[in-house]
Design a protein around this motif. Structure first.
Motif, PDB file in Angstrom:
ATOM      1  N   UNK A  99       0.816  -1.215   0.000  1.00  0.00           N
ATOM      2  CA  UNK A  99       0.000   0.000   0.000  1.00  0.00           C
ATOM      3  C   UNK A  99       0.850   1.265   0.000  1.00  0.00           C
ATOM      4  N   UNK A 100       1.782   1.335  -0.906  1.00  0.00           N
ATOM      5  CA  UNK A 100       2.583   2.539  -1.145  1.00  0.00           C
ATOM      6  C   UNK A 100       3.530   2.903  -0.009  1.00  0.00           C
ATOM      7  N   UNK A 101       3.819   1.944   0.897  1.00  0.00           N
ATOM      8  CA  UNK A 101       4.859   2.217   1.888  1.00  0.00           C
ATOM      9  C   UNK A 101       5.540   0.932   2.328  1.00  0.00           C
ATOM     10  N   UNK A 102       6.621   1.131   3.085  1.00  0.00           N
ATOM     11  CA  UNK A 102       7.401  -0.014   3.538  1.00  0.00           C
ATOM     12  C   UNK A 102       6.614  -0.764   4.594  1.00  0.00           C
ATOM     13  N   UNK A 103       6.538  -2.100   4.462  1.00  0.00           N
ATOM     14  CA  UNK A 103       5.815  -2.847   5.484  1.00  0.00           C
ATOM     15  C   UNK A 103       6.743  -3.801   6.230  1.00  0.00           C
ATOM     16  N   UNK A 154       5.376 -12.958   1.424  1.00  0.00           N
ATOM     17  CA  UNK A 154       3.999 -12.821   0.967  1.00  0.00           C
ATOM     18  C   UNK A 154       3.117 -12.213   2.046  1.00  0.00           C
ATOM     19  N   UNK A 155       3.292 -12.708   3.292  1.00  0.00           N
ATOM     20  CA  UNK A 155       2.407 -12.191   4.337  1.00  0.00           C
ATOM     21  C   UNK A 155       2.753 -10.737   4.649  1.00  0.00           C
ATOM     22  N   UNK A 156       4.042 -10.382   4.580  1.00  0.00           N
ATOM     23  CA  UNK A 156       4.389  -8.970   4.754  1.00  0.00           C
ATOM     24  C   UNK A 156       3.798  -8.121   3.637  1.00  0.00           C
ATOM     25  N   UNK A 157       3.751  -8.707   2.444  1.00  0.00           N
ATOM     26  CA  UNK A 157       3.266  -7.957   1.293  1.00  0.00           C
ATOM     27  C   UNK A 157       1.760  -7.823   1.253  1.00  0.00           C
ATOM     28  N   UNK A 158       1.046  -8.729   1.934  1.00  0.00           N
ATOM     29  CA  UNK A 158      -0.416  -8.707   1.834  1.00  0.00           C
ATOM     30  C   UNK A 158      -1.114  -8.486   3.167  1.00  0.00           C
TER      31      UNK A 158
END
Lengths: 499, 333
Positions: free
Chosen positions: A474-478, A492-496
């Motif tokens: 979502x447009x920022x570092x997660x 994947x889980x960090x990305x989603x």
């Protein structure tokens, strides 16, 4: 009712530099949901587009219920009962639901005047069939994305003779609830005996909704498997056609990571939220996340391709401002863009012209007159160093294969002697052999002390090459993970996460 | 450009380019045809007349060659040439020295170029439409500043610019020839020329590769502005007057010449050599039509047909390029 059969017979499709489809033959049957599975560039979307007349196959034919079909336009395909629901919505936002469903075939009276009331009645019947709670008179722009997609599906289904319906990544922008509604609709279409084609990257969905999976790799058809009788690792193996571990294990990685090279602090643009990260000399820094997570946008802000709204960038401890890619290049930051066709290659120029385009100043003599000897030498150096396969430097770049085109773009960037090299999906749509060349190249750059930023949607690639991985969502570092500790599930889980 | 794709071609054909040879024959056909219809067509005087008439179109076509390669266009030169003539004439009437009058007029040309580039770069208007705006505005100003009446020029040394000859060839023709050579060289051999081809191929790719497309586009618009103004000044000297209603459809002939010369509307392809042949072809065609007594109404139709012919051959060439590329990549893939 007879079962519909769609046969793909020896379909090939060539684009300049790319063999997008290579002798594809298989069948799809009515009353089944068939998934198309494959990596980016494996040919799934191209196959759909040649099926519905968007593209003409270079060779090969389609048989629908035994009848040979050639569609010159999507409209012809639609008339013959083939409908494709694309990722990008193809509906008209300013029109009503009913108008969209019956676009181009609105009921009219004998004077040719459109009978809106009848259209609304007919649309209401379709909506009822689908069990949706929307009105035929609502303007489509007032509906959620999911319902807009439903309107598209209803539009396809309202045609009496619909035989084939294909979905291209339909769940990409839907929430879980919305996905449930979509799946119910797909089940219904299947029960009606339609041939349903479902293109998606999401493995978990395949198990839920599809009966069979057709696997594609590098433009070739691999096999069709019954979904129940196969497993995710099996499918992945067929999809990538190799054991993923090996390629990366044998790489000669750089082990000496140096000082901080690039320090990005709260960089922000219209397309990305404030984001910070650090890149060291000799480091490969991976960027993972879903498409549209803001990775490309962050890099574009850094190199000045998009306007910087806030934040600071330090290179080797010194603050720099990049108002354009040109200034970034002068500071020593270059980017190899993701969209090779539109943002990478300059299609009218030769291989030499493409390699040299960033070196105009260096290759020019007095009064801006080009020094053709210098130009020839730079081109030859690039072709040799990057093992670019071209009969001669004056060959047009579009005549090369995708992998060799990409090497030209990397050669162009490296020729400017950068300190930071940003590679955005560098191996997208490139065959396996060329991919491993790129991996070796990336390790070589790191050994030479460059900071390499690697944006990649292929998880094994980003894990296998990166010293550290930054995940964006979502447009920022997660999140941030060390390459040695990263797993596909973790990324994947960090990305989603959260959605 | 095209010659790289084919293999067994004689050297001289390669040098001239296959498409240019077709153009060359077209010029010969036009000359033979009009000479048969009117003996005087091939006379020395008439050939000079053709070149003189071509000189203004030629100046504009040089600018269009750059613009069209860079995927831009300009519909304002007709108006600008008229405005330039009027401004220069008015300045001379006021007693401004020739050199200064010429310089000021050239600056006006540059300003119109900057205005066009601003509309294209900053308000993102398609060049075709943006320059339609300036076509109107500039023509309007040409009428406004002289109250709609031609401004006669009594300065004899200025009018001599229009009459002066060197080795029998008028100054206006020399100016066009020199500009063709200089700007042809810049396009083919310099950094700026390389940049123009690159942004015509893909402006975004060129920008990411470190070029500045906006600046390059601006320079191209300024260039065509100054070239047009120079052409307009010489035209006024030939006419001994600045005429606000003159040079209508000038850009039409210039664009036709450039496209006939093989420069493609799809961008990134073309050269000045082609433009030279295009200029000769279109002007001999226009002059020939007048000489054999075709009515000016029918001449409009004929010129439209010529542009259609040019565009059709541009399309066919593009199709052929694409096909060759596809075949080449099928061999490589």
């Amino acid at each position: 009712m007879e079962q519909h059969i769609l046969e793909f017979q020896h379909i090939s499709k060539y684009f300049p530099g790319v063999k997008a489809l290579d002798d594809v033959s298989f069948q799809a049957y009515g009353g089944e949901v068939l998934a198309f599975l494959g990596e980016n560039g494996a040919g799934k979307s191209t196959l759909l587009k040649t099926l519905n007349g968007d593209y003409q196959p270079t060779s090969g034919t389609y048989l629908l219920d035994g009848e040979e079909k050639h569609f010159k336009t999507p409209h012809e395909a639609l008339e013959a009962g083939i409908s494709i629901i694309y990722q990008e919505r193809q509906i008209l936002l300013e029109l009503s639901v009913a108008e969209n469903i019956y676009l181009g075939r609105m009921p009219s009276n004998k004077f040719g005047v459109i009978d809106t009331r009848k259209a609304n009645q007919m649309a209401q019947e379709v909506i009822n069939e689908f069990g949706l709670a929307i009105k035929p008179t609502t303007k489509v722009k007032d509906l959620s994305i999911a319902y807009q997609q439903m309107v598209e599906i209803m539009k396809a289904c309202s045609r009496e003779n619909l035989k084939v319906i294909a979905f291209d990544e339909p769940t990409a922008s839907l929430s879980d609830d919305e996905i449930e509604v979509l799946f119910k609709v797909i089940q219904r279409l299947k029960k009606q005996g339609l041939i349903v084609i479902y293109v998606s990257h999401r493995m978990s969905e395949l198990e839920k909704i599809t009966d069979k999976v057709a696997i594609f790799k590098d433009g070739k058809y691999v096999a069709t498997k019954v979904t129940r009788e196969t497993s995710q690792p099996d499918l992945i193996k067929m999809m990538v056609g190799r054991d993923l571990g090996d390629i990366y294990k044998n790489l000669d990685r750089n082990k000496e990571i140096g000082d901080i090279l690039l320090d990005v602090r709260n960089v922000e643009s219209d397309y990305v939220k404030p984001t910070s990260f650090q890149l060291h000399k000799g480091e490969v820094l991976g960027f993972s996340g879903l498409v549209g997570a803001g990775r490309t946008e962050l890099m574009r802000a850094i190199i000045g391709a998009d306007k910087l709204k806030g934040g600071e960038i330090y290179l080797e401890g010194k603050k720099i401002v990049n108002r354009s890619p040109k200034e970034a290049m002068e500071h020593g930051i270059v980017m190899v863009p993701e969209d090779r066709k539109l943002q990478g290659i300059i299609s009218n120029l030769s291989v030499a012209g493409n390699i040299n385009i960033s070196l105009l100043d260096r290759n020019a003599g007095k009064f801006g007159v080009m020094d053709s000897k210098k130009e020839a030498k730079e081109a030859e150096d690039g072709i040799r160093e990057f093992n670019i396969k071209t009969p001669n430097p004056e060959k047009k770049i579009v005549e090369l294969s995708g992998g060799n085109q990409q090497k030209c773009i990397v050669a162009r960037g490296i020729a400017t002697h950068p300190k930071v090299l940003i590679l955005d999906e560098p191996t997208k749509g490139i065959d396996v052999g060329a991919k491993s060349e790129f991996y070796e190249m990336i390790c070589r750059f790191a050994k030479q002390g460059l900071g390499v930023i690697l944006i990649s949607s292929e998880l094994p690639e980003v894990i296998g090459l990166s010293d550290k991985i930054i995940v964006m969502r979502s447009l920022q570092k997660s999140g941030e993970v060390l390459g040695s500790e990263a797993t596909e599930d973790g990324l994947l889980s960090l990305g989603m996460m959260g959605d | 450009m095209e010659s790289t794709a084919k293999k067994e071609k004689p050297a001289f054909l390669k040098a001239i380019g296959g498409d240019k040879l077709v153009l060359f024959f077209a010029i010969i056909i036009v000359f033979v045809l009009f000479t048969i219809l009117n003996r005087n067509f091939l006379s020395g005087t008439n050939v000079i007349n053709i070149l003189v008439a071509a000189s203004l179109v030629g100046m504009v076509a040089i600018g269009h060659t750059y613009l069209i390669i860079a995927m831009q266009n300009d519909l304002s030169p007709g108006s600008l040439a008229a405005l330039s003539g009027v401004i220069c004439a008015l300045l001379l009437q006021k007693g401004v020295p020739i050199v200064l009058a010429v310089l000021i007029t050239l600056c006006v040309g540059a300003l119109v170029g900057i205005f066009n580039a601003w509309m294209v770069n900053s308000i993102k208007i398609e060049a075709f439409i943006a320059t339609l705006v300036s076509q109107m505005i500039v023509r309007g100003f040409a009428y406004i500043i002289c109250d709609g009446k031609p401004v006669s020029i009594s300065n004899q040394s200025f009018n001599n610019i229009g009459k002066a000859r060197l080795i029998g060839i008028p100054f206006s023709v020399w100016l066009m020839i020199i500009c063709l050579i200089v700007f042809g060289f810049i396009l083919a051999k310099t950094k700026f020329g390389r940049s123009v081809y690159a942004i015509g191929g893909s402006a975004e790719a060129a920008r990411l590769a470190g070029l500045n497309p906006r600046k390059i586009i601006r320079t191209c618009f300024i260039m065509i502005g100054v070239l047009t103004a120079a052409g307009g000044i010489v035209f006024a000297a030939r006419m001994n007057a600045g005429q606000p209603a003159a040079n209508v459809n000038l850009e039409f002939d210039a664009i036709t010449a450039v496209v006939l010369g093989g420069t493609s509307f799809s961008g990134g392809v073309g050269d000045m050599g082609g433009t030279v042949l295009g200029i000769i072809l279109i002007q001999s065609f226009n002059t020939g039509l007048t000489m054999v007594g075709v009515s000016s109404f029918w001449q409009y139709v004929a010129r439209g047909a010529l542009l259609l012919f040019a565009l059709t051959s541009d399309y066919i060439r593009k199709q052929r390029r694409d096909k060759e590329l596809l075949e080449a990549s099928m061999r490589n893939a």
